[in-house]
Design a protein around this motif. Structure first.
Motif, PDB file in Angstrom:
ATOM      1  N   GLY A 287      47.979  45.779  34.820  1.00  0.00           N
ATOM      2  CA  GLY A 287      46.763  45.150  34.826  1.00  0.00           C
ATOM      3  C   GLY A 287      46.427  44.172  35.794  1.00  0.00           C
ATOM      4  O   GLY A 287      47.397  43.670  36.337  1.00  0.00           O
ATOM      5  N   ALA A 288      45.196  43.881  36.026  1.00  0.00           N
ATOM      6  CA  ALA A 288      44.950  42.634  36.876  1.00  0.00           C
ATOM      7  C   ALA A 288      43.652  42.288  36.578  1.00  0.00           C
ATOM      8  O   ALA A 288      42.625  43.091  36.019  1.00  0.00           O
ATOM      9  N   ASP A 289      43.286  41.043  36.891  1.00  0.00           N
ATOM     10  CA  ASP A 289      42.007  40.388  36.802  1.00  0.00           C
ATOM     11  C   ASP A 289      41.619  40.259  38.134  1.00  0.00           C
ATOM     12  O   ASP A 289      42.303  39.844  39.063  1.00  0.00           O
ATOM     13  N   LEU A 290      40.305  40.855  38.313  1.00  0.00           N
ATOM     14  CA  LEU A 290      39.686  40.965  39.901  1.00  0.00           C
ATOM     15  C   LEU A 290      38.430  40.141  39.896  1.00  0.00           C
ATOM     16  O   LEU A 290      37.462  40.506  38.895  1.00  0.00           O
ATOM     17  N   LEU A 291      38.188  39.398  40.678  1.00  0.00           N
ATOM     18  CA  LEU A 291      37.088  38.650  41.043  1.00  0.00           C
ATOM     19  C   LEU A 291      36.395  38.998  42.153  1.00  0.00           C
ATOM     20  O   LEU A 291      36.958  38.605  43.234  1.00  0.00           O
ATOM     21  N   THR A 292      35.231  39.769  42.486  1.00  0.00           N
ATOM     22  CA  THR A 292      34.517  40.025  43.704  1.00  0.00           C
ATOM     23  C   THR A 292      33.258  39.513  43.702  1.00  0.00           C
ATOM     24  O   THR A 292      32.680  38.830  42.792  1.00  0.00           O
ATOM     25  N   GLY A 293      32.900  39.389  45.291  1.00  0.00           N
ATOM     26  CA  GLY A 293      31.626  38.952  45.425  1.00  0.00           C
ATOM     27  C   GLY A 293      31.887  37.380  45.555  1.00  0.00           C
ATOM     28  O   GLY A 293      30.766  36.502  45.329  1.00  0.00           O
ATOM     29  N   PHE A 294      32.801  36.959  45.787  1.00  0.00           N
ATOM     30  CA  PHE A 294      33.172  35.501  45.955  1.00  0.00           C
ATOM     31  C   PHE A 294      32.518  34.931  47.252  1.00  0.00           C
ATOM     32  O   PHE A 294      32.148  35.894  48.148  1.00  0.00           O
ATOM     33  N   PRO A 295      31.947  33.654  47.200  1.00  0.00           N
ATOM     34  CA  PRO A 295      31.176  33.381  48.675  1.00  0.00           C
ATOM     35  C   PRO A 295      31.977  33.721  49.877  1.00  0.00           C
ATOM     36  O   PRO A 295      33.131  33.166  50.061  1.00  0.00           O
ATOM     37  N   GLY A 296      31.273  34.194  50.799  1.00  0.00           N
ATOM     38  CA  GLY A 296      32.057  34.549  52.154  1.00  0.00           C
ATOM     39  C   GLY A 296      33.007  35.817  52.253  1.00  0.00           C
ATOM     40  O   GLY A 296      33.496  36.187  53.014  1.00  0.00           O
ATOM     41  N   GLU A 297      33.039  36.524  50.951  1.00  0.00           N
ATOM     42  CA  GLU A 297      33.780  37.774  50.886  1.00  0.00           C
ATOM     43  C   GLU A 297      33.074  38.786  51.723  1.00  0.00           C
ATOM     44  O   GLU A 297      32.047  39.265  51.398  1.00  0.00           O
ATOM     45  N   SER A 298      33.817  39.244  52.808  1.00  0.00           N
ATOM     46  CA  SER A 298      33.401  40.095  53.871  1.00  0.00           C
ATOM     47  C   SER A 298      33.683  41.615  53.332  1.00  0.00           C
ATOM     48  O   SER A 298      34.518  41.902  52.235  1.00  0.00           O
TER      49      SER A 298
END
Length: 423
Positions: A287-298
């Protein structure tokens, strides 16, 4: 004294609430099922997201309304960050800050010799769920740019080995057969026997002569920076550890990880580690914790995370779109992404990991046998060593907390239908 405890948030809050529950019951206090009947209400708050803070405030307000006249106590991460906001809510008698939370064990008496800087005095002898949490670490000194936890929990602290081993033995003797080793940041675990992997080797050595083949240990969230040669050696030789890892991965883009303050691990190195581990663990849950949409994420950085999920062969994931947390550096970054783009990326990431979860469930359904930690008797339900939900079509012959050999017969949505081995 009649009391009621409402716990929001993580496994560590659940553990601490149980410790407080046992301490109050040992004094003759009685836990009520209804908040309105309580004379003392403890609301154990969470601050992992802005929504968790809002839920915590709502829980305190409900306590003030439903348990009119009760002494309402507030503790936990959300109240640590903004104590005055919680103290001003109707009915609140006291906000107990994190360094003094263990004072609740003897509340309302004055504690004797509490060491606010050392390991808090929490311990448990039982748990209100079938798979107990065993707290071995608290706090975090890393300070990721998006995270409020260091402010809420304080610096990293680790539990002495003797206390860990004694509590593990105590819970196993009480009839529990799966223990979850938990902390806020296990990558910063350091105690009198060494780092996390040193401790795990020592703990297995202490428990295995009695419990190998009869009980098991499950590891909670690990920092990917922990996954090196030492981890590979320990896990490959482990006798009691479930074949299951959960990684606080967050992103598979080195650029995004650097902006998060998490450049201490490399996604390619994580993939290499996982490939090597499969030589010893041909099948394991990941399993994994995933954080998307971080500032500057291309777009390329987001695609890298999507690709990582496939290459790593995740079996499930906890996906979060980035949200600004006041008091964190990332909240002030100028290159914030639009809300709709963050939602769209989170949806795509969940769709990808949901598909991977279905594939892993099918893989487990073809195994000749599993060992289920029983969580409920009627109908029998539980969790396999591979962290897959299992369900009997009738009652369980094993009581909650025990282990049971089962055979999968089919999948049913996000779980396996199983029968006792031999049937």
């Amino acid at each position: 004294m009649r009391f009621f405890i409402q716990t929001l948030g993580c496994k560590i809050n659940q553990y601490e609430s149980q410790s407080i529950r046992e301490a109050w019951q040992a004094r003759g206090w009685r836990e009520t099922a209804r908040q309105a009947e309580a004379e003392v209400v403890l609301v154990h708050t969470c601050a992992v997201t802005a929504g968790a803070v809002a839920d915590s405030r709502g829980a305190v307000r409900r306590a003030g309304r439903e348990a009119s006249g009760a002494r309402v106590l507030v503790a936990g991460c959300a109240s640590q960050i903004d104590a005055s906001a919680f103290a001003d809510l109707p009915g609140v008698e006291a906000v107990i800050l994190q360094p003094r939370k263990s004072d609740l064990l003897c509340w309302p008496k004055s504690p004797e010799g509490t060491n606010a800087q050392g390991w808090p005095g929490f311990s448990i002898s039982r748990f209100n769920r079938a798979r107990p949490i065993l707290k071995i670490q608290d706090g975090c000194s890393h300070c990721c740019t998006y995270c409020i936890v260091p402010r809420a929990r304080g610096p990293a602290r680790s539990r002495p080995f003797r206390d860990i081993a004694e509590e593990a033995s105590r819970l196993l003797e009480a009839g529990y057969r799966e223990l979850i080793l938990s902390g806020i940041n296990l990558g910063q675990f350091r105690n009198d026997v060494g780092d996390f992997w040193d401790m795990l080797v020592r703990l297995e050595s202490a428990l295995a002569p009695t419990w190998e083949g009869k009980a098991r240990l499950r590891l909670s969230s690990l920092d990917p920076g922990m996954l090196g040669p030492k981890a590979l050696d320990v896990l490959s030789c482990a006798k009691m550890v479930c074949p299951h890892l959960h990684l606080s991965m967050q992103s598979a883009s080195p650029e995004v990880l650097a902006a998060m303050g998490r450049s201490h691990y490399d996604p390619d190195a994580v993939l290499k580690f996982l490939g090597s581990l499969r030589n010893s663990w041909p099948i394991f849950a990941l399993g994994a914790d995933l954080l998307t949409g971080f500032p500057g994420e291309s777009a390329e950085a987001f695609e890298a995370t999507l690709d990582f999920c496939e290459e790593a062969r995740l079996s499930y994931a906890h996906v979060f779109p980035f949200s600004r947390r006041p008091g964190t550096p990332a909240a002030k970054y100028e290159n914030q992404l639009p809300k709709e783009l963050k939602k769209e990326r989170a949806a795509r990431l969940r769709a990808r990991t949901d598909d991977l979860e279905r594939r892993f469930l099918e893989e487990c359904s073809r195994l000749p046998g599993l060992v289920m930690a029983v969580e409920r008797e009627h109908p029998g339900t539980g969790v396999s060593e591979y962290y897959v939900e299992c369900r009997l079509e009738g009652p369980s012959p094993v009581r909650p907390g025990g282990l049971m050999a089962v055979r999968p017969v089919k999948t049913d949505r996000d779980s396996l239908v199983v029968v006792p081995s031999g049937m």
